[in-house]
Design an enzyme around this catalytic site. Structure first.
Site, PDB file in Angstrom:
ATOM      1  N   ASP A  13      14.073  60.434 -31.745  1.00  0.00           N
ATOM      2  CA  ASP A  13      15.421  60.066 -32.190  1.00  0.00           C
ATOM      3  C   ASP A  13      15.716  60.520 -33.617  1.00  0.00           C
ATOM      4  O   ASP A  13      16.443  59.860 -34.360  1.00  0.00           O
ATOM      5  CB  ASP A  13      15.643  58.547 -32.070  1.00  0.00           C
ATOM      6  N   GLN A 226      11.370  63.787 -27.632  1.00  0.00           N
ATOM      7  CA  GLN A 226      10.490  62.826 -28.306  1.00  0.00           C
ATOM      8  C   GLN A 226      10.152  63.358 -29.714  1.00  0.00           C
ATOM      9  O   GLN A 226      10.868  64.191 -30.228  1.00  0.00           O
ATOM     10  CB  GLN A 226       9.217  62.558 -27.497  1.00  0.00           C
ATOM     11  N   THR A 303      17.479  53.351 -23.267  1.00  0.00           N
ATOM     12  CA  THR A 303      17.240  51.978 -22.804  1.00  0.00           C
ATOM     13  C   THR A 303      18.073  50.940 -23.553  1.00  0.00           C
ATOM     14  O   THR A 303      18.061  49.766 -23.178  1.00  0.00           O
ATOM     15  CB  THR A 303      15.749  51.615 -22.984  1.00  0.00           C
ATOM     16  N   GLY A 304      18.760  51.345 -24.615  1.00  0.00           N
ATOM     17  CA  GLY A 304      19.581  50.406 -25.387  1.00  0.00           C
ATOM     18  C   GLY A 304      18.764  49.460 -26.259  1.00  0.00           C
ATOM     19  O   GLY A 304      19.302  48.579 -26.918  1.00  0.00           O
ATOM     20  N   PRO A 306      16.763  47.841 -29.381  1.00  0.00           N
ATOM     21  CA  PRO A 306      16.862  48.021 -30.837  1.00  0.00           C
ATOM     22  C   PRO A 306      15.664  48.833 -31.314  1.00  0.00           C
ATOM     23  O   PRO A 306      14.541  48.601 -30.870  1.00  0.00           O
ATOM     24  CB  PRO A 306      16.805  46.593 -31.401  1.00  0.00           C
TER      25      PRO A 306
HETATM   26  P1  GDP Z   1      17.380  62.819 -30.799  1.00  0.00           P
HETATM   27  O1  GDP Z   1      16.749  62.071 -29.679  1.00  0.00           O
HETATM   28  O2  GDP Z   1      16.380  63.315 -31.785  1.00  0.00           O
HETATM   29  O3  GDP Z   1      18.313  63.910 -30.342  1.00  0.00           O
HETATM   30  O4  GDP Z   1      18.255  61.757 -31.612  1.00  0.00           O
HETATM   31  P2  GDP Z   1      19.267  60.707 -30.958  1.00  0.00           P
HETATM   32  O5  GDP Z   1      20.492  61.428 -30.534  1.00  0.00           O
HETATM   33  O6  GDP Z   1      18.588  59.842 -29.964  1.00  0.00           O
HETATM   34  O7  GDP Z   1      19.526  59.760 -32.214  1.00  0.00           O
HETATM   35  C1  GDP Z   1      20.178  60.193 -33.351  1.00  0.00           C
HETATM   36  C2  GDP Z   1      21.460  59.391 -33.507  1.00  0.00           C
HETATM   37  O8  GDP Z   1      21.962  59.567 -34.815  1.00  0.00           O
HETATM   38  C3  GDP Z   1      22.575  59.838 -32.591  1.00  0.00           C
HETATM   39  O9  GDP Z   1      23.343  58.726 -32.225  1.00  0.00           O
HETATM   40  C4  GDP Z   1      23.397  60.796 -33.444  1.00  0.00           C
HETATM   41  O10 GDP Z   1      24.768  60.849 -33.060  1.00  0.00           O
HETATM   42  C5  GDP Z   1      23.263  60.138 -34.786  1.00  0.00           C
HETATM   43  N1  GDP Z   1      23.268  61.049 -35.932  1.00  0.00           N
HETATM   44  C6  GDP Z   1      22.805  62.327 -36.003  1.00  0.00           C
HETATM   45  N2  GDP Z   1      22.856  62.776 -37.274  1.00  0.00           N
HETATM   46  C7  GDP Z   1      23.367  61.772 -38.002  1.00  0.00           C
HETATM   47  C8  GDP Z   1      23.645  61.590 -39.393  1.00  0.00           C
HETATM   48  O11 GDP Z   1      23.400  62.462 -40.222  1.00  0.00           O
HETATM   49  N3  GDP Z   1      24.166  60.386 -39.781  1.00  0.00           N
HETATM   50  C9  GDP Z   1      24.408  59.390 -38.900  1.00  0.00           C
HETATM   51  N4  GDP Z   1      24.915  58.258 -39.371  1.00  0.00           N
HETATM   52  N5  GDP Z   1      24.161  59.504 -37.590  1.00  0.00           N
HETATM   53  C10 GDP Z   1      23.633  60.662 -37.156  1.00  0.00           C
HETATM   54  P1  IMO Z   2      14.051  61.430 -27.791  1.00  0.00           P
HETATM   55  O1  IMO Z   2      13.923  62.801 -27.157  1.00  0.00           O
HETATM   56  C1  IMO Z   2      12.185  57.680 -28.942  1.00  0.00           C
HETATM   57  C2  IMO Z   2       8.857  56.302 -26.458  1.00  0.00           C
HETATM   58  C3  IMO Z   2       9.076  55.040 -25.645  1.00  0.00           C
HETATM   59  C4  IMO Z   2       7.652  54.482 -25.653  1.00  0.00           C
HETATM   60  C5  IMO Z   2       6.809  55.753 -25.543  1.00  0.00           C
HETATM   61  C6  IMO Z   2       6.342  56.087 -24.123  1.00  0.00           C
HETATM   62  O2  IMO Z   2      15.377  60.803 -27.607  1.00  0.00           O
HETATM   63  O3  IMO Z   2      13.570  61.479 -29.198  1.00  0.00           O
HETATM   64  P2  IMO Z   2       7.608  57.064 -21.994  1.00  0.00           P
HETATM   65  O4  IMO Z   2       8.744  56.527 -21.197  1.00  0.00           O
HETATM   66  O5  IMO Z   2       7.845  58.404 -22.556  1.00  0.00           O
HETATM   67  O6  IMO Z   2       6.295  56.983 -21.261  1.00  0.00           O
HETATM   68  O7  IMO Z   2       7.458  56.030 -23.239  1.00  0.00           O
HETATM   69  O8  IMO Z   2       7.605  56.811 -26.040  1.00  0.00           O
HETATM   70  N1  IMO Z   2       9.867  57.359 -26.229  1.00  0.00           N
HETATM   71  C7  IMO Z   2      10.823  57.677 -27.107  1.00  0.00           C
HETATM   72  N2  IMO Z   2      11.156  57.111 -28.282  1.00  0.00           N
HETATM   73  N3  IMO Z   2      12.863  58.776 -28.497  1.00  0.00           N
HETATM   74  C8  IMO Z   2      12.510  59.362 -27.338  1.00  0.00           C
HETATM   75  O9  IMO Z   2      13.042  60.531 -26.927  1.00  0.00           O
HETATM   76  C9  IMO Z   2      11.486  58.795 -26.560  1.00  0.00           C
HETATM   77  N4  IMO Z   2      10.932  59.094 -25.367  1.00  0.00           N
HETATM   78  C10 IMO Z   2       9.930  58.217 -25.187  1.00  0.00           C
HETATM   79  O10 IMO Z   2       9.971  54.169 -26.277  1.00  0.00           O
HETATM   80  O11 IMO Z   2       7.367  53.882 -26.877  1.00  0.00           O
HETATM   81 MG    MG Z   3      16.881  60.195 -28.774  1.00  0.00          MG
END
Ligand code: GDP
Ligand code: IMO
Ligand code: MG
Length: 432
Positions: A13, A226, A303-304, A306
């Site tokens: 993330d 990941q 998964t929503g 926190p």
């Molecule tokens: P990823 O799994 O690595 O692609 O990251 P995610 O999309 O799961 O989580 C990143 C979250 O941060 C998303 O909701 C993006 O829309 C948001 N996001 C990305 N860049 C920024 C930023 O510079 N500032 C803020 N506030 N949110 C961001």
């Molecule tokens: P993105 O691509 C954050 C975490 C799960 C758990 C562990 C194992 O959005 O960054 P799994 O279902 O893969 O066997 O779970 O890995 N996990 C992530 N955490 N971002 C992800 O993907 C994740 N994909 C898996 O929360 O701790």
């Molecule tokens: Mg993500």
């Protein structure tokens, strides 16, 4: 030729989706090479929000061919639902997706087994996304009961495999949990065959296709899912995912040699988050952590749940940057730290009185690691409208310089908001 890869340097993330989306404009092919629909990548532009899980983020741009490589695990129903929702949103993408016939298929028993294993671990649960990811990868490495996309699209072969596997799996499931759901081979064959009929035109030998694309100077962009600390070999085992989610997985997961990659960009948040169980040395399990969670909207896309929040961990991030050999880092969500007061960055760990800059390989040592923090003055200004590094408040510049110094990599890009244009490019991105 331009071959670029984007990987996460923390526990996922990190905003990989946003960085991949930015780079997609100057690439022809975007490739997912590991993970499955455990990933959740959010991209925002032109007032729209797109959430991608199994599909490469490149799907959003019409000039791009998207590839799901051999190292991905595919849930057929999930991928079709995702395609349908993009199509419903006006993105015509089915013809631009290619799925490797070598990729493995997630089946209903994978979900059931995962649920039983997680329940059995109790307080030591990994906290998986419950998508059947780990149990599918386990079957792939075990070989006996694995099904690949090439099997799925062959009606007879698929039905034979399901009939062979289901009785065995039922014995295992009943032993794990007497109340376990009963598998129905006929229903599974019927449901999966309906998906196979739609997926068949997309399934191909992506390895041969990608090698040709590389030799024809197509610009390839690898999209990591990941983060490196969730890598099954190099991450914080056993609290990891089941694939090589660091840069180490690109070669094995795509068939494209590592040496073909020109630029490897590691993405890190300006702080740290983690979803699920496992050690997290810089965790702020307090009001400040909650403040970051709210400011950064840190709730899982899939998964929503926190997300746990903490200070930037330069020990863990430097480790990730080194194992993958990243050339530069993209620091995201810097805006979230505005107004937090004094900030801290973890520059070393204290493990039983010993100071180290290396990530302990032993889970017990990592659990004991106390962060050695370097204080960095904060800033109060809203930075979401800033587009040049020199226009950032001096303390925000210092914060980025501190990250760069401790991770020992140049910062190439800073993200100050979720939108595509809320980006500060410090040195030109590959292809631009
Ligand atoms: P990823 O799994 O690595 O692609 O990251 P995610 O999309 O799961 O989580 C990143 C979250 O941060 C998303 O909701 C993006 O829309 C948001 N996001 C990305 N860049 C920024 C930023 O510079 N500032 C803020 N506030 N949110 C961001
Ligand atoms: P993105 O691509 C954050 C975490 C799960 C758990 C562990 C194992 O959005 O960054 P799994 O279902 O893969 O066997 O779970 O890995 N996990 C992530 N955490 N971002 C992800 O993907 C994740 N994909 C898996 O929360 O701790
Ligand atoms: Mg993500």
């Amino acid at each position: 030729m331009s071959v670029t890869s984007v990987i996460g340097l923390q526990w996922g993330d990190e905003a990989k989706g946003k960085v991949v989306d930015l780079l997609t404009e100057k690439h022809d092919v975007v490739i997912r090479y590991q993970g499955g629909n455990n990933a959740g990548h959010t991209v925002k532009f032109s007032g729209n929000t797109y959430k991608l899980s199994l599909l490469p983020t490149g799907m959003l741009q019409s000039h791009v061919q998207s590839v799901i490589g051999p190292g991905v695990v595919v849930n057929p129903e999930a991928i079709l639902n995702e395609l349908d929702s993009l199509i419903a949103g006006g993105i015509d993408c089915a013809k631009r997706l290619m799925i490797s016939d070598r990729a493995h298929v997630i089946c209903p028993w994978h979900h059931l087994e995962e649920a039983a294993f997680e329940k059995q671990r109790g307080s030591k649960a990994i906290g998986t996304t419950m998508r059947g990811i780990g149990t599918c990868y386990r079957e792939k490495v075990g070989r006996f009961h694995a099904i690949r996309m090439g099997d799925l699209i062959n009606k007879d072969r698929f039905a034979d495999k399901v009939r062979e596997i289901v009785p065995f799996k039922q014995i295992v499931l009943n032993a794990l949990d007497p109340d376990s759901e009963q598998l129905n081979a006929d229903r599974i064959i019927e449901d999966y065959s309906a998906c196979a009929d739609r997926l068949r035109p997309m399934v191909a030998d992506t390895t041969a296709w990608l090698l040709n694309a590389l030799e024809n100077n197509q610009r390839l962009l690898f999209e990591g899912a990941q983060g490196s600390l969730l890598d099954v070999d190099h991450g914080t085992f056993p609290y990891v995912t089941s694939s090589n989610s660091s840069g180490c997985g690109i070669h094995s997961g795509s068939g494209i040699p590592e040496r073909a990659i020109d630029t490897m960009i590691g993405v890190a948040k300006a702080y740290t988050t983690r979803v699920g169980g496992g050690p997290f040395p810089t965790e702020l399990d307090n009001d400040l952590g909650q403040q970051i969670r709210v400011a950064g909207n840190e709730f899982g896309t899939v998964t929503g749940r926190p997300r746990r929040c903490g200070w930037f961990d330069a020990v863990a991030t430097r480790y990730s940057a080194r194992i993958s050999g990243v050339d530069s880092i993209a620091v995201a969500l810097l805006d979230v730290l505005s107004g937090l007061g004094e900030l801290n960055v973890c520059e070393a760990y204290n493990v039983n009185g010993e100071i180290t800059r290396d990530l302990p390989s032993c889970p017990d040592a990592l659990r004991l690691a106390k962060p050695v923090l370097r204080a960095v003055p904060g800033w109060t200004e809203d930075i979401t409208g800033i587009r040049k590094f020199a226009d950032l408040p001096p303390n925000a510049q210092l914060y980025i310089q501190t990250i760069s110094e401790l991770v020992e990599r140049p910062v190439q890009l800073v993200s100050v908001g979720p939108d595509r244009d809320q980006t500060i490019v410090i040195t030109p991105l590959p292809g631009f």
